[in-house]
Design an enzyme around this catalytic site. Sequence first.
Site, PDB file in Angstrom:
ATOM      1  N   GLN A   1      45.002  44.393  40.888  1.00 38.59           N
ATOM      2  CA  GLN A   1      45.761  43.250  40.378  1.00 38.59           C
ATOM      3  C   GLN A   1      47.083  43.100  41.135  1.00 38.59           C
ATOM      4  O   GLN A   1      47.856  44.049  41.233  1.00 38.59           O
ATOM      5  CB  GLN A   1      46.013  43.434  38.870  1.00 38.59           C
ATOM      6  CG  GLN A   1      46.695  42.270  38.196  1.00 38.59           C
ATOM      7  CD  GLN A   1      45.823  41.009  38.113  1.00 38.59           C
ATOM      8  OE1 GLN A   1      44.618  41.093  37.853  1.00 38.59           O
ATOM      9  NE2 GLN A   1      46.418  39.863  38.338  1.00 38.59           N
TER      10      GLN A   1
ATOM     11  N   ASP B   1      37.573  40.367  45.508  1.00 38.18           N
ATOM     12  CA  ASP B   1      38.611  39.337  45.617  1.00 38.18           C
ATOM     13  C   ASP B   1      38.517  38.607  46.955  1.00 38.18           C
ATOM     14  O   ASP B   1      39.084  37.534  47.118  1.00 38.18           O
ATOM     15  CB  ASP B   1      40.008  39.987  45.523  1.00 38.18           C
ATOM     16  CG  ASP B   1      40.627  39.802  44.143  1.00 38.18           C
ATOM     17  OD1 ASP B   1      40.197  38.878  43.420  1.00 38.18           O
ATOM     18  OD2 ASP B   1      41.543  40.572  43.804  1.00 38.18           O
TER      19      ASP B   1
ATOM     20  N   LYS C   1      39.455  39.726  32.090  1.00 34.16           N
ATOM     21  CA  LYS C   1      38.429  40.064  33.084  1.00 34.16           C
ATOM     22  C   LYS C   1      37.478  41.117  32.516  1.00 34.16           C
ATOM     23  O   LYS C   1      36.260  41.021  32.673  1.00 34.16           O
ATOM     24  CB  LYS C   1      39.088  40.582  34.375  1.00 34.16           C
ATOM     25  CG  LYS C   1      39.704  39.464  35.215  1.00 34.16           C
ATOM     26  CD  LYS C   1      40.664  39.966  36.282  1.00 34.16           C
ATOM     27  CE  LYS C   1      41.330  38.784  36.993  1.00 34.16           C
ATOM     28  NZ  LYS C   1      42.433  39.183  37.899  1.00 34.16           N
TER      29      LYS C   1
END
Length: 295
Positions: A99, A122, A55
């Site tokens: 995460q 997200d 990422k």
Amino acid sequence: MGRTNVIDGSKLAAALRQRVGEIAAQLHRETGIMPGLATVLVGEDPASQVYIRSKGRACTASGIAAFDIRFPLDVAERRLVAEVERLNRDGRIDGILVQLPLPAQIDAQRIISVIDPAKDVDGFHPFNIGRLWSGLPTMVPCTPQGCLRLLRTVHDELSGADAVILGRSNIVGKPLAALLVAANCTVTMVHSRTKDIPDICRRADILIAAAGRPRMVGAGWIKPDASVIDVGINPVVGPDGRNRVVGDVDYEPVAAIAGAITPVPGGVGPMTIACLLLNTLLAACRRRGLPDPLL
Ligand code: NDP
């Protein structure tokens, strides 16, 4: 039955990332703004480290500033909450990604709820999930968004299609159901308590596999010419004794029957990262009252 269309997620993701990079460069030229993404990783899980690294690299390549924040496995929940609150206030940060999974001492829902919904790239904050189900502009979760973009390359029209989603997680199955309902599909979700899963899958024009079970979906589950999207990322040891990754779909036999299929690797995975970059760019624009870039 026609030839199977292998949907090249790597190629589509590269094109999307390039477009995000061009728009980010233009934004920077015209306003001096550089979108910023903060990733927060707790612990040293090797798979999570790989995701975070890729990422970060993808951000840099697309002109997005990457802030890599790490905590030890035993970090206290209040420390993580304080960090997210700090990131919420930091003007350089447009997107915050924590995460998952998080260790047992931390309530993941609590952490997600602390993220400023405007920085929730997200799309997991309850506020954004509510907007998604209400059909309002929001941050569309990256993996479901990637699945939809892949499907649209082989379906001019999704309306009326029977879609079956294998898996009901908050990060894949449920938001994908919202997107497919909004696209006028008839959606069935199956999970570990569902009876007769193969029978239900055989009725699907579109089958999305997101159970996290290596090669669970066999050829006998597939309606001829169906589109099959394989979200699974399952580490297995190959016949040569080396570690590799397979999907939830038994690829070769299923590809012989399906009309279109995504490979693993090279399908949904790269699209997830491309959509994360896009969401960061969108967040950078929306936070400043700029119109959404056209993509
Ligand atoms: P979860 O473990 O959170 O959810 C799995 C879902 O599948 C659950 O709803 C579970 O049912 C269902 N399920 C599991 N086993 C069975 C079974 N034998 N029969 C029927 N249903 C079953 O997983 P995630 O949604 O987080 O991830 C799913 C997969 O996708 C994983 O392989 C993950 O690595 C991958 N992934 C890939 C991404 C990408 O970018 N390509 C991004 C995110 C995930 P129940 O709810 O009843 O327990």
